[in-house]
Design an enzyme around this catalytic site. Structure first.
Site, PDB file in Angstrom:
ATOM      1  N   LYS A  35       0.842  -1.201   0.000  1.00 41.57           N
ATOM      2  CA  LYS A  35       0.000   0.000   0.000  1.00 41.57           C
ATOM      3  C   LYS A  35       0.882   1.258   0.000  1.00 41.57           C
ATOM      4  O   LYS A  35       2.089   1.175   0.266  1.00 41.57           O
ATOM      5  CB  LYS A  35      -0.904  -0.011   1.238  1.00 41.57           C
ATOM      6  CG  LYS A  35      -0.158   0.020   2.566  1.00 41.57           C
ATOM      7  CD  LYS A  35      -1.072  -0.310   3.737  1.00 41.57           C
ATOM      8  CE  LYS A  35      -0.295  -0.333   5.038  1.00 41.57           C
ATOM      9  NZ  LYS A  35      -1.102  -0.888   6.149  1.00 41.57           N
ATOM     10  N   TYR A 261      14.195  31.409   5.429  1.00 39.01           N
ATOM     11  CA  TYR A 261      12.947  32.134   5.671  1.00 39.01           C
ATOM     12  C   TYR A 261      12.760  32.479   7.147  1.00 39.01           C
ATOM     13  O   TYR A 261      13.079  31.679   8.024  1.00 39.01           O
ATOM     14  CB  TYR A 261      11.756  31.280   5.254  1.00 39.01           C
ATOM     15  CG  TYR A 261      11.488  31.251   3.762  1.00 39.01           C
ATOM     16  CD1 TYR A 261      11.425  32.421   3.009  1.00 39.01           C
ATOM     17  CD2 TYR A 261      11.265  30.034   3.126  1.00 39.01           C
ATOM     18  CE1 TYR A 261      11.162  32.373   1.648  1.00 39.01           C
ATOM     19  CE2 TYR A 261      10.993  29.978   1.773  1.00 39.01           C
ATOM     20  CZ  TYR A 261      10.944  31.159   1.036  1.00 39.01           C
ATOM     21  OH  TYR A 261      10.680  31.113  -0.305  1.00 39.01           O
TER      22      TYR A 261
HETATM   23  C1  PLP Z   1      -0.253  -1.832   6.874  1.00 35.78           C
HETATM   24  C2  PLP Z   1      -0.764  -3.117   7.387  1.00 35.78           C
HETATM   25  C3  PLP Z   1       0.093  -4.224   7.585  1.00 35.78           C
HETATM   26  C4  PLP Z   1       1.604  -4.124   7.472  1.00 35.78           C
HETATM   27  O1  PLP Z   1       2.156  -3.716   8.710  1.00 35.78           O
HETATM   28  P1  PLP Z   1       3.734  -3.566   8.915  1.00 35.78           P
HETATM   29  O2  PLP Z   1       3.880  -3.141  10.328  1.00 35.78           O
HETATM   30  O3  PLP Z   1       4.169  -2.522   7.962  1.00 35.78           O
HETATM   31  O4  PLP Z   1       4.334  -4.898   8.618  1.00 35.78           O
HETATM   32  C5  PLP Z   1      -0.476  -5.429   7.917  1.00 35.78           C
HETATM   33  N1  PLP Z   1      -1.822  -5.552   8.097  1.00 35.78           N
HETATM   34  C6  PLP Z   1      -2.661  -4.510   7.956  1.00 35.78           C
HETATM   35  C7  PLP Z   1      -4.109  -4.705   8.188  1.00 35.78           C
HETATM   36  C8  PLP Z   1      -2.165  -3.259   7.623  1.00 35.78           C
HETATM   37  O5  PLP Z   1      -3.000  -2.224   7.505  1.00 35.78           O
END
Ligand code: PLP
Length: 365
Positions: A35, A261
């Protein structure tokens, strides 16, 4: 070098897959969580590499991310962790597999699947065991089973849940309770179904800390990208993404002059600064300004001076032997994104996924 680049090292990705697999009980499947642009990296190249390494499943958060993977030729199953009913038609058209996390989305998806004449369309059911974010709750099983028994449009491929604090061993008792609650929910479901969905509950830190929660599959995200949520595990993994830039200009600043800035910094003595073409529009938060964040130049740490601009930072190179045109590493193998993000109370997840699409991605095998 074009301004700033994010180098994606696919050999490091392979190392991390091997390391995480070495922690799995034989037969446990690996789901790669890709993702958010594969944690800010490059979803197509990363997913293609992962597919060549034989990962069993992919997960994305949103439907459009799944479509991107299908467009990139990913044929493996893809779980969409957080779909909305408005995306159900696309899910079916692109052979994506939805997480159904409430009666509203369960019924909505059954209606979409029926309208498209589907039979046994693969879906996944999520149970809330303490995160209180998404999912059915314990006690919903009878009504879910009743809903499932009334249709042949869908078939439950897996049951899953998500841990709250798998990286935090001071919350071990809470995690163990989540694991036993999930087992109980799953047994209620498996008892009554005449087929066997597979089970999964572990993210990266659970793979490393709770072998008893592997069930049939694990969902690895941050570990694939080289971070293990603690310094010891970080040593076993290799960062996949390196954010690199270049020195555009070097200035000599006299005692009493300001830099940047809003005059965010005043020189207490004569010094040298380097201007780097990377700013908050590239994902380097303004919170890294005023000495909190740093970059590495020729192996030495140069802290950010004054405020982070939209397209630039200035860093202190008074004690560093460097020239205009020299390479800069913001994070990567030399300078860990977990240490850099910690300087502003953040985590590598946030720093990695914030790197904006303006930064050119370069893939290295
Ligand atoms: C993002 C996510 C993961 C991955 O978690 P990590 O800590 O990055 O390994 C796994 N399960 C769900 C439901 C997630 O949203």
């Amino acid at each position: 070098m074009p301004q700033s680049i994010l180098e994606i090292d696919l050999t490091a990705l392979e190392h991390n897959v091997d390391y995480l697999r070495s922690k799995l009980t034989p037969g446990v499947k690996l789901m790669a969580v890709v993702k958010a642009y594969a944690y800010g990296s490059e979803p197509a190249a990363v997913a293609q590499k992962l597919m060549s390494l034989g990962v069993d499943y992919f997960a994305v958060a949103f439907v459009e991310e799944g479509v991107t993977l299908r467009d990139a030729g990913i044929t493996a199953p893809i779980l969409v962790l957080h779909p909305q009913p408005s995306g159900f038609d696309t899910i079916i058209e692109r052979c994506l597999e939805p997480n159904l996390y409430s009666f509203r989305v369960l019924q909505g998806f059954i209606a979409s699947a029926k309208a498209k004449q589907q039979q046994n369309y693969p879906v996944h059911l999520k149970f809330n065991t303490g995160l209180n974010r998404l999912g059915f709750k314990k006690g919903d099983e009878p009504k879910i089973l009743e809903t499932l028994a009334a249709t042949d449009a869908i078939m439950v491929r897996s049951l899953f849940s998500h841990l709250v604090a798998s990286e935090d061993l001071s919350e071990r008792d809470f995690t163990l309770k989540q694991i036993s609650d999930f087992k109980e929910i799953a047994s209620h479901m498996l008892e009554k179904l005449d087929y066997k969905p597979f089970l999964h509950q572990s993210n990266t830190s659970a793979i490393l800390n709770f072998p008893e929660a592997q069930f049939d599959m694990v969902r690895a995200g941050i570990g694939l990208y080289g971070y293990g949520n603690n310094p010891e595990e970080d040593k076993n993994l290799i960062p996949v993404a390196s954010l690199k830039s270049v020195i555009s200009q070097i200035h000599t600043i006299e005692k009493g002059e300001s830099v940047g800035y809003n005059r965010g910094f005043f020189a207490e003595r004569q010094m040298r600064t380097a201007t780097i073409p990377l700013g908050h529009a590239d994902g380097l938060s303004r919170a890294y300004g005023k000495g909190k964040g740093y970059v590495y130049i020729n192996g030495k740490k140069a802290e950010i001076v004054g405020n982070v601009c939209m397209d630039m930072i200035m860093v202190n190179v008074t004690e560093i032997d460097c020239q205009e045109g020299d390479e800069v590493e913001v994070f990567g193998k030399l300078s860990s994104a977990s240490r850099l993000s910690a300087t502003i109370g953040s985590i590598p997840y946030e720093l990695l996924t914030a790197i904006s699409q303006r930064v050119l991605r370069i893939i290295r095998e």
